[in-house]
Scaffold this active site. Structure first.
Site, PDB file in Angstrom:
ATOM      1  N   GLU A  72       0.925  -1.190   0.060  1.00 60.07           N
ATOM      2  CA  GLU A  72       0.081  -0.065   0.004  1.00 60.07           C
ATOM      3  C   GLU A  72       0.748   1.250  -0.120  1.00 60.07           C
ATOM      4  O   GLU A  72       1.941   1.229   0.254  1.00 60.07           O
ATOM      5  CB  GLU A  72      -0.857   0.015   1.159  1.00 60.07           C
ATOM      6  N   LYS A  77      -3.547  -2.693  15.252  1.00 65.28           N
ATOM      7  CA  LYS A  77      -3.021  -1.801  16.152  1.00 65.28           C
ATOM      8  C   LYS A  77      -4.069  -1.579  17.457  1.00 65.28           C
ATOM      9  O   LYS A  77      -5.216  -1.457  17.119  1.00 65.28           O
ATOM     10  CB  LYS A  77      -2.713  -0.409  15.194  1.00 65.28           C
TER      11      LYS A  77
END
Ligand code: PSU
Ligand code: MN
Length: 305
Positions: free
Chosen positions: A25, A159
């Site tokens: 990405e 995360k």
């Protein structure tokens, strides 16, 4: 679609010859890390993928096209340029039709990778269900994309700026297998531990590749989340980072940060408040994921013949 897709020569050749290709990405370059670490990391990650037998394909939007495979100069430009749009799925037609520069999130990168015929994608961490999503409804389009698009995602878990438990529930609801490489616990991005048991565990890249092949042969479209724990020597313990996460969330609330700005704001806040430690962990874990992604890619092309 072809008129919007620009696959570079190296990636084209690899795909035509059934050689492993790993998508990467670009939001992490333009919005996830400061310059010049962002561009340096992107290039280093590509290098790890090459060293492990696959061809890297970093994906971004430039001048009206979805580029699959970028030059070093293009990566540098995305790392430096100030007005690069953060492109999730909903932003694609806007940024492409206006011929703007766009850095693709996990969701948009997966979709473009799929259009190009790439099956494996490596990132640091995916977007997920945010803490407080029961009132904000902030759930990343990465998750809905994973429901629909048959590209496997290697990530160091989720995360903990997010609600890890709710993210795992959402993935279950959407039928997305979550498999942790080599341990029972689902990893927590900065740390190998999250306090949550991984729904699935596999210990070899061969077994992971076989599972991907089987899933898609069964006609079960959508992604598989391959969770790869950060190596212990690079870990930041969960309780250390939690203080900064709490401060970041409070700052975001006070500044009324909303929508697509939330994730970049939290990432930057944490990086700024951990004296770069979180960035160093981030870089280490992406490289580690790149190695696993390339290895799974190599096995997948062997089994997919
Ligand atoms: N999580 C990280 N680092 C990142 C991102 C998420 O640890 O750089 C980026 C990825 O590009 C991901 C995007 O796809 O943020 C998710 O944004 P949102 O929450 O706005 O969907
Ligand atoms: Mn969001």
């Amino acid at each position: 679609m072809k008129e919007f897709l620009e696959i570079n020569q190296e990636v084209k050749e690899a795909l035509a010859n059934n050689k492993p290709v790993v998508a990467l990405e670009s939001t992490i370059i333009a919005h996830g890390m400061p310059y010049p670490k962002n561009a340096e990391t992107a290039l280093a990650v590509e290098q790890v993928i090459r060293e492990n037998g696959a061809t890297p394909a970093t994906i971004a939007i430039m001048k009206g096209k979805c580029h699959v495979g970028l030059s070093a100069d293009e990566i540098e430009l995305l790392g430096k340029k100030k007005d690069v749009w953060k492109v999730s799925l909903r932003d694609l037609p806007y940024v492409i039709s206006k011929k703007m520069y766009g850095a693709t999130t996990v969701a948009a990168t997966m979709r473009i990778a799929s259009m190009a015929g790439i099956k494996i994608f490596v990132t640091g961490g995916i977007g997920g269900v945010h803490r407080g999503a029961e009132t904000s409804m902030d759930i990343s389009a990465d998750l809905t994309e994973m429901e629909n698009t048959s590209v496997a995602v290697v990530s160091a878990g989720v995360k903990s700026i997010l609600d890890i438990g709710l993210t795992l529930e959402y993935l279950e609801t959407k039928g997305i297998p979550v498999v942790t490489y080599g341990q029972d616990e689902f990893p927590g991005f900065y740390s190998g531990k999250s306090g949550f048991k991984s729904p699935l565990r596999l210990d070899t890249t061969q077994k992971i590749a076989a599972m991907l092949k089987t899933k898609w042969q069964l006609g079960l479209n959508g992604s598989v989340l391959i969770a790869n724990p950060v190596p212990e020597e690079y870990e930041v313990p969960a309780d250390e980072i939690e203080k900064d996460i709490q401060l970041a969330l409070a700052a975001a609330k006070e500044k009324n940060i909303s929508g697509k700005e939330v994730t970049p704001f939290l990432l930057k806040y944490i990086a700024d408040h951990t004296q770069g430690e979180s960035i160093e962990t981030n870089i280490a874990l992406i490289k580690h994921n790149a190695k696993l992604g390339a290895e799974v890619g190599v096995e997948y092309t062997k089994t997919a013949n």
